[in-house]
Design an enzyme around this catalytic site. Structure first.
Site, PDB file in Angstrom:
ATOM      1  N   LYS A 167      10.411  41.936   0.582  1.00 50.74           N
ATOM      2  CA  LYS A 167       9.393  41.768   1.632  1.00 50.74           C
ATOM      3  C   LYS A 167       8.832  43.110   2.105  1.00 50.74           C
ATOM      4  O   LYS A 167       8.098  43.174   3.076  1.00 50.74           O
ATOM      5  CB  LYS A 167       9.994  41.022   2.813  1.00 50.74           C
ATOM      6  CG  LYS A 167      10.298  39.571   2.527  1.00 50.74           C
ATOM      7  CD  LYS A 167      10.166  38.745   3.802  1.00 50.74           C
ATOM      8  CE  LYS A 167      10.705  37.349   3.635  1.00 50.74           C
ATOM      9  NZ  LYS A 167      12.183  37.312   3.667  1.00 50.74           N
ATOM     10  N   ASN A 202      10.742  42.803  11.302  1.00 48.91           N
ATOM     11  CA  ASN A 202      10.962  44.007  10.498  1.00 48.91           C
ATOM     12  C   ASN A 202       9.673  44.821  10.463  1.00 48.91           C
ATOM     13  O   ASN A 202       9.033  44.958   9.424  1.00 48.91           O
ATOM     14  CB  ASN A 202      11.359  43.627   9.074  1.00 48.91           C
ATOM     15  CG  ASN A 202      12.849  43.370   8.961  1.00 48.91           C
ATOM     16  OD1 ASN A 202      13.644  43.893   9.742  1.00 48.91           O
ATOM     17  ND2 ASN A 202      13.235  42.555   7.990  1.00 48.91           N
ATOM     18  N   GLY A 259      20.330  37.704   9.258  1.00 46.93           N
ATOM     19  CA  GLY A 259      19.794  36.472   8.679  1.00 46.93           C
ATOM     20  C   GLY A 259      19.905  35.326   9.672  1.00 46.93           C
ATOM     21  O   GLY A 259      20.179  35.523  10.860  1.00 46.93           O
ATOM     22  N   VAL A 300      12.503  30.743  11.074  1.00 43.09           N
ATOM     23  CA  VAL A 300      13.954  30.606  10.922  1.00 43.09           C
ATOM     24  C   VAL A 300      14.711  31.483  11.924  1.00 43.09           C
ATOM     25  O   VAL A 300      15.600  31.011  12.643  1.00 43.09           O
ATOM     26  CB  VAL A 300      14.339  31.001   9.474  1.00 43.09           C
ATOM     27  CG1 VAL A 300      15.835  31.048   9.306  1.00 43.09           C
ATOM     28  CG2 VAL A 300      13.723  30.028   8.493  1.00 43.09           C
ATOM     29  N   MET A 301      14.327  32.776  11.994  1.00 41.03           N
ATOM     30  CA  MET A 301      15.037  33.710  12.876  1.00 41.03           C
ATOM     31  C   MET A 301      14.767  33.387  14.347  1.00 41.03           C
ATOM     32  O   MET A 301      15.671  33.425  15.181  1.00 41.03           O
ATOM     33  CB  MET A 301      14.616  35.152  12.584  1.00 41.03           C
ATOM     34  CG  MET A 301      15.044  35.669  11.242  1.00 41.03           C
ATOM     35  SD  MET A 301      16.815  35.861  11.122  1.00 41.03           S
ATOM     36  CE  MET A 301      17.056  37.416  11.959  1.00 41.03           C
ATOM     37  N   LEU A 343       8.600  30.408  16.239  1.00 38.16           N
ATOM     38  CA  LEU A 343       9.812  29.655  15.895  1.00 38.16           C
ATOM     39  C   LEU A 343       9.972  29.479  14.385  1.00 38.16           C
ATOM     40  O   LEU A 343      10.047  28.361  13.873  1.00 38.16           O
ATOM     41  CB  LEU A 343       9.804  28.311  16.619  1.00 38.16           C
ATOM     42  CG  LEU A 343       9.768  28.436  18.156  1.00 38.16           C
ATOM     43  CD1 LEU A 343       9.727  27.064  18.816  1.00 38.16           C
ATOM     44  CD2 LEU A 343      10.979  29.221  18.667  1.00 38.16           C
ATOM     45  N   GLU A 381      21.022  47.977   2.154  1.00 31.05           N
ATOM     46  CA  GLU A 381      21.259  46.573   1.742  1.00 31.05           C
ATOM     47  C   GLU A 381      20.803  46.372   0.290  1.00 31.05           C
ATOM     48  O   GLU A 381      21.514  45.771  -0.525  1.00 31.05           O
ATOM     49  CB  GLU A 381      20.481  45.675   2.707  1.00 31.05           C
ATOM     50  CG  GLU A 381      20.401  44.210   2.369  1.00 31.05           C
ATOM     51  CD  GLU A 381      19.443  43.471   3.346  1.00 31.05           C
ATOM     52  OE1 GLU A 381      19.684  43.529   4.567  1.00 31.05           O
ATOM     53  OE2 GLU A 381      18.477  42.856   2.878  1.00 31.05           O
ATOM     54  N   LYS A 422      16.577  50.085  11.145  1.00 28.30           N
ATOM     55  CA  LYS A 422      16.647  48.766  10.497  1.00 28.30           C
ATOM     56  C   LYS A 422      16.094  48.863   9.077  1.00 28.30           C
ATOM     57  O   LYS A 422      16.604  48.252   8.142  1.00 28.30           O
ATOM     58  CB  LYS A 422      15.868  47.723  11.303  1.00 28.30           C
ATOM     59  CG  LYS A 422      15.796  46.343  10.623  1.00 28.30           C
ATOM     60  CD  LYS A 422      17.159  45.738  10.461  1.00 28.30           C
ATOM     61  CE  LYS A 422      17.357  44.553   9.590  1.00 28.30           C
ATOM     62  NZ  LYS A 422      16.388  43.763   8.982  1.00 28.30           N
ATOM     63  N   HIS A 472       2.056  80.108  -8.410  1.00 27.02           N
ATOM     64  CA  HIS A 472       2.584  79.573  -7.147  1.00 27.02           C
ATOM     65  C   HIS A 472       3.694  80.449  -6.557  1.00 27.02           C
ATOM     66  O   HIS A 472       4.179  80.160  -5.477  1.00 27.02           O
ATOM     67  CB  HIS A 472       3.102  78.146  -7.363  1.00 27.02           C
ATOM     68  CG  HIS A 472       2.008  77.169  -7.676  1.00 27.02           C
ATOM     69  ND1 HIS A 472       0.961  76.918  -6.822  1.00 27.02           N
ATOM     70  CD2 HIS A 472       1.769  76.406  -8.780  1.00 27.02           C
ATOM     71  CE1 HIS A 472       0.143  76.026  -7.365  1.00 27.02           C
ATOM     72  NE2 HIS A 472       0.612  75.710  -8.569  1.00 27.02           N
ATOM     73  N   HIS A 524      18.707  50.436   7.067  1.00 26.50           N
ATOM     74  CA  HIS A 524      19.722  49.388   6.856  1.00 26.50           C
ATOM     75  C   HIS A 524      19.317  48.536   5.656  1.00 26.50           C
ATOM     76  O   HIS A 524      20.117  48.252   4.765  1.00 26.50           O
ATOM     77  CB  HIS A 524      19.841  48.533   8.123  1.00 26.50           C
ATOM     78  CG  HIS A 524      20.565  47.235   7.937  1.00 26.50           C
ATOM     79  ND1 HIS A 524      20.000  46.146   7.304  1.00 26.50           N
ATOM     80  CD2 HIS A 524      21.828  46.854   8.266  1.00 26.50           C
ATOM     81  CE1 HIS A 524      20.870  45.150   7.267  1.00 26.50           C
ATOM     82  NE2 HIS A 524      21.991  45.559   7.837  1.00 26.50           N
ATOM     83  N   ASN A 525      18.064  48.135   5.625  1.00 27.78           N
ATOM     84  CA  ASN A 525      17.610  47.291   4.522  1.00 27.78           C
ATOM     85  C   ASN A 525      17.625  48.043   3.193  1.00 27.78           C
ATOM     86  O   ASN A 525      17.926  47.466   2.150  1.00 27.78           O
ATOM     87  CB  ASN A 525      16.215  46.748   4.806  1.00 27.78           C
ATOM     88  CG  ASN A 525      16.264  45.573   5.761  1.00 27.78           C
ATOM     89  OD1 ASN A 525      17.202  45.456   6.535  1.00 27.78           O
ATOM     90  ND2 ASN A 525      15.275  44.713   5.728  1.00 27.78           N
ATOM     91  N   ARG A 550       5.886  76.729 -12.459  1.00 29.38           N
ATOM     92  CA  ARG A 550       4.823  76.663 -11.437  1.00 29.38           C
ATOM     93  C   ARG A 550       4.106  78.012 -11.322  1.00 29.38           C
ATOM     94  O   ARG A 550       2.884  78.097 -11.167  1.00 29.38           O
ATOM     95  CB  ARG A 550       5.412  76.261 -10.079  1.00 29.38           C
ATOM     96  CG  ARG A 550       5.918  74.837 -10.049  1.00 29.38           C
ATOM     97  CD  ARG A 550       6.580  74.488  -8.723  1.00 29.38           C
ATOM     98  NE  ARG A 550       5.609  74.407  -7.651  1.00 29.38           N
ATOM     99  CZ  ARG A 550       5.543  75.224  -6.620  1.00 29.38           C
ATOM    100  NH1 ARG A 550       6.429  76.214  -6.526  1.00 29.38           N
ATOM    101  NH2 ARG A 550       4.641  75.077  -5.695  1.00 29.38           N
ATOM    102  N   SER A 582      19.398  42.200  12.562  1.00 29.97           N
ATOM    103  CA  SER A 582      19.927  41.906  11.237  1.00 29.97           C
ATOM    104  C   SER A 582      20.990  40.829  11.295  1.00 29.97           C
ATOM    105  O   SER A 582      21.735  40.730  12.257  1.00 29.97           O
ATOM    106  CB  SER A 582      20.536  43.164  10.613  1.00 29.97           C
ATOM    107  OG  SER A 582      21.120  42.814   9.364  1.00 29.97           O
TER     108      SER A 582
HETATM  109  C1  6PG Z   1      18.737  41.393   7.595  1.00 30.14           C
HETATM  110  C2  6PG Z   1      17.904  41.317   6.351  1.00 30.14           C
HETATM  111  C3  6PG Z   1      16.611  40.632   6.668  1.00 30.14           C
HETATM  112  C4  6PG Z   1      15.916  40.084   5.441  1.00 30.14           C
HETATM  113  C5  6PG Z   1      15.371  41.139   4.527  1.00 30.14           C
HETATM  114  C6  6PG Z   1      15.093  40.644   3.141  1.00 30.14           C
HETATM  115  O1  6PG Z   1      19.137  42.498   7.922  1.00 30.14           O
HETATM  116  O2  6PG Z   1      18.994  40.353   8.196  1.00 30.14           O
HETATM  117  O3  6PG Z   1      17.665  42.575   5.861  1.00 30.14           O
HETATM  118  O4  6PG Z   1      15.852  41.506   7.433  1.00 30.14           O
HETATM  119  O5  6PG Z   1      16.772  39.280   4.748  1.00 30.14           O
HETATM  120  O6  6PG Z   1      14.162  41.539   5.086  1.00 30.14           O
HETATM  121  O7  6PG Z   1      14.424  41.677   2.547  1.00 30.14           O
HETATM  122  P1  6PG Z   1      13.774  41.590   1.144  1.00 30.14           P
HETATM  123  O8  6PG Z   1      12.946  40.322   1.111  1.00 30.14           O
HETATM  124  O9  6PG Z   1      12.923  42.792   1.072  1.00 30.14           O
HETATM  125  O10 6PG Z   1      14.879  41.536   0.166  1.00 30.14           O
END
Ligand code: 6PG
Length: 627
Positions: A424, A269, A297, A174-175, A172, A357, A350, A609, A353-354, A603, A295
């Protein structure tokens, strides 16, 4: 959630009595499967002829249809011997996640005695024996011992069905908390677990439950065994704990309490390679495993995240009603959750995606820096970004606009935030995966490394003293030019992100559907944007967005601005690594004759090579004695 409860067992196990009692108890309609036999079957049975599988086919399909019709309005109880798995598969067709199986089980002697004592009922012992012979005990059924009284049998079935939770959420943070509230708000009966750590994590689940009225029906635990016992079988347990080793520890803690066919869902993740390994490991234990990207938050998890599950497709079908219900909805009201593909493909996308992001965030940071250099204060930057909404709206553009408006005291909050960007690890993994797969995700790497550079704060300050020449020419840019450069870089970044997904799909034989991936990213997730919405359609026709006529036209329109913004940035000592990289990558990927010929010659010079020659289709390797 409406359910069809199938009560199964050999003749004499008491199906009809129990089924009727249970249905009365649950206030649900009751159907005896035997009442639905076609005429031919009835004739055959009347003549004492046994039914074969062909005879049963239509009958089982009729019962499956009946179940589907009932499900549209309510739950129901259907009794049917359904001794073989293939019979149950027909009954289950398309409603796997909405059926519950109860097996009334007893020994041959028990049932034989019972049948003999039934008035007016005679069943030769060979016939009963043959039923026992073909019985394939259903693994996923609630097993009920028929020696209990009918009242107690109904009680224990009800206990399994009603007094236990449909879904378990482990962890438990945040997510995890937001997902629990989302599940409960959507009418699911859930169990929630958080560990007990003396002094730091005490009564987390209990206190959380007390905090929110929607959790009044949820059960709260800090004891793993009680948590697992509270769940209906096969159990669905979603882990929302820190990615990495913790997932393995949690799996080991759970395993002794689980039963064959239970399902673990990893919603963190996690690294996609680890997801594949965990899937294989848990298979050896008879446990199903789904790795899913989530994803959005905290707010997305609560109101509707984008969900990216992968693993075994049949397992996905069992958890789909939960994940699809709690997910965000696209503009056609379809869930932003789809079965992505096998193995760790959900966590892979995912991860990408990040990565995208990171780039979206970096680009906004860069354009804001340019706007600042043009003399705009944070409110004015917000005003400029606001005007970009029509052409380039995205969730990240919206939140960045809001960020620039936020004041603390007399000054803007952005002015008070330490300029070291953390991470992260997912951007790091995306860059590693790109390198491993040989895909040039240069913008993701650039956005990642920009965060790393930012971390050298003290060195930056020091080096600035001696090395930075403030040789600034007049910055000559319009808001529209900056917007176009931004749009250009975003298209290149999305090209790279989806290229990475497409190459991984080819390498790992995942058969991923790029249009569906774009679709589940149109809402709920952090990179949702009008551009992603456009890509849903684009990917229906191509896997390469730079071959889409619409996007080609836009890229061509934006190039002059991209060039101007990047070069003005260079002349004015403004660091724009992602904008610049977008342009460099664009030059690279559109260059007919690259400088790689020189690399090949080098090379060959120092390492023999070898190289290949133009206008030689034989793929022959050449070596030159360069001296
Ligand atoms: C999402 C975000 C989520 C998180 C990231 C932050 O899709 O909801 O990507 O997974 O906010 O992991 O990533 P960093 O700490 O690497 O910026």
């Amino acid at each position: 959630m409406n359910k069809v409860i199938f009560i199964i067992g050999v003749s004499g196990s008491g199906k009809s009595t129990i089924g009727q009692l249970l249905a009365d108890n649950l206030n649900s309609p009751f159907f005896d499967g035997d009442d639905f036999h076609p005429e031919n079957n009835i004739k055959k049975m009347a003549n004492g002829q046994p039914l074969n599988d062909d005879d049963r086919q239509d009958w089982l399909e009729t019962l499956n249809e009946l179940a589907k019709q009932q499900l549209a309005n309510n739950s129901c109880v259907i009794v049917c011997s359904a001794l073989k798995q293939k019979y149950r598969d027909i009954l289950n067709r398309d409603i796997e996640s909405k059926t519950k199986w109860v097996h009334l089980s007893g020994t041959f002697n028990q049932i034989s005695k019972r049948l003999q004592s039934r008035e007016g009922h005679f069943m030769p012992s060979e016939l009963l024996k043959s039923q026992f012979d073909i019985l394939e005990s259903p693994k996923e059924a609630i097993q009920i011992d028929i020696s209990l009284t009918p009242e107690n049998i109904v009680k224990s079935i009800k206990h399994e069905l009603m007094n236990t939770s449909e879904f378990g959420l482990f962890g438990l943070g945040v997510m995890g908390k937001s997902l629990c509230r989302n599940l409960a708000n959507n009418g699911f009966k859930i169990s929630m677990f958080n560990r007990h750590v003396e002094g730091t994590e005490e009564d987390i689940a209990k206190n959380f439950k007390a905090q929110y009225p929607e959790l009044s029906q949820a059960e709260a635990f800090d004891d793993i065994s009680a948590f697992v016992k509270s769940l209906q079988q096969p159990r669905c347990i979603m882990l929302m704990v820190n990615a990495g080793k913790t997932i393995d520890y949690v799996i080991e803690d759970l395993l002794p309490h689980l039963s064959v066919n239970d399902i673990i869902i990893d919603g963190g993740n996690s690294n996609y390679k680890k997801t594949k390994e965990r899937n294989a490991y848990l298979k050896t234990k008879g446990i199903h495993f789904i790795g899913t990207g989530v994803s959005g938050g905290e707010e997305g998890a609560l109101k509707g995240p984008s969900v990216m599950p992968s693993g075994d497709k049949d397992t996905y079908k069992k958890i789909a009603p939960f994940l699809e219900k709690i997910s965000a909805k696209d503009k056609n009201n379809l869930p932003c959750c789809t079965y992505v593909g096998p193995e760790g493909s959900g966590h892979f996308i995912k991860m990408v995606h990040n990565g995208v992001e990171y780039v979206e965030m970096q680009l906004l940071a860069e354009v804001a820096t340019i706007l600042e250099a043009l003399g705009q204060n944070p409110d004015e930057i917000a005003n400029t970004l606001e005007t970009w909404k029509n052409a380039a709206n995205s969730y990240l553009l919206e939140i960045t606009t809001a960020i620039f408006r936020k004041k603390e005291g007399k000054d803007w909050l952005v002015h008070k935030i330490l300029d070291k960007a953390e991470n992260k690890g997912t951007g790091n993994w995306t860059t590693i995966a790109s390198a491993e797969l040989g895909v040039p995700s240069t913008l993701i790497a650039s956005a990642l490394f920009s965060r790393y550079i930012s971390f050298y704060k003290e060195e930056r300050v020091e080096l600035n003293k001696n090395l930075k020449k403030e040789n600034v020419s007049e910055l000559n840019l319009t808001s529209n030019e900056i917007l176009e450069a931004y749009q250009f870089a975003r298209i290149i970044s999305h090209y790279q992100g989806f290229k990475l997904i497409s190459e991984a799909s080819n390498t790992f034989l995942w058969h991923l559907n790029l249009s569906e991936i774009a679709r589940i990213w149109t809402n709920g997730c952090i990179i949702r944007s009008t551009l992603i919405e456009e890509l849903v359609e684009v990917f229906k026709h191509t896997t390469n967005i730079l071959t889409s006529p619409k996007l080609i036209e836009r890229v061509n329109q934006y190039i002059p601005s991209a060039k101007k913004v990047v070069s003005e940035g260079v002349l004015n000592d403004i660091t724009t690594p992602a904008l610049g990289e977008a342009l460099q990558f664009f030059y690279g990927i559109t260059t007919q004759y690259a400088s790689a010929n020189i690399i090949q010659a080098q090379r060959d010079y120092f390492g023999a090579h070898t190289y290949q020659r133009l206008k030689d289709d034989s793929e022959k390797s050449y070596h030159t004695n360069w001296n």
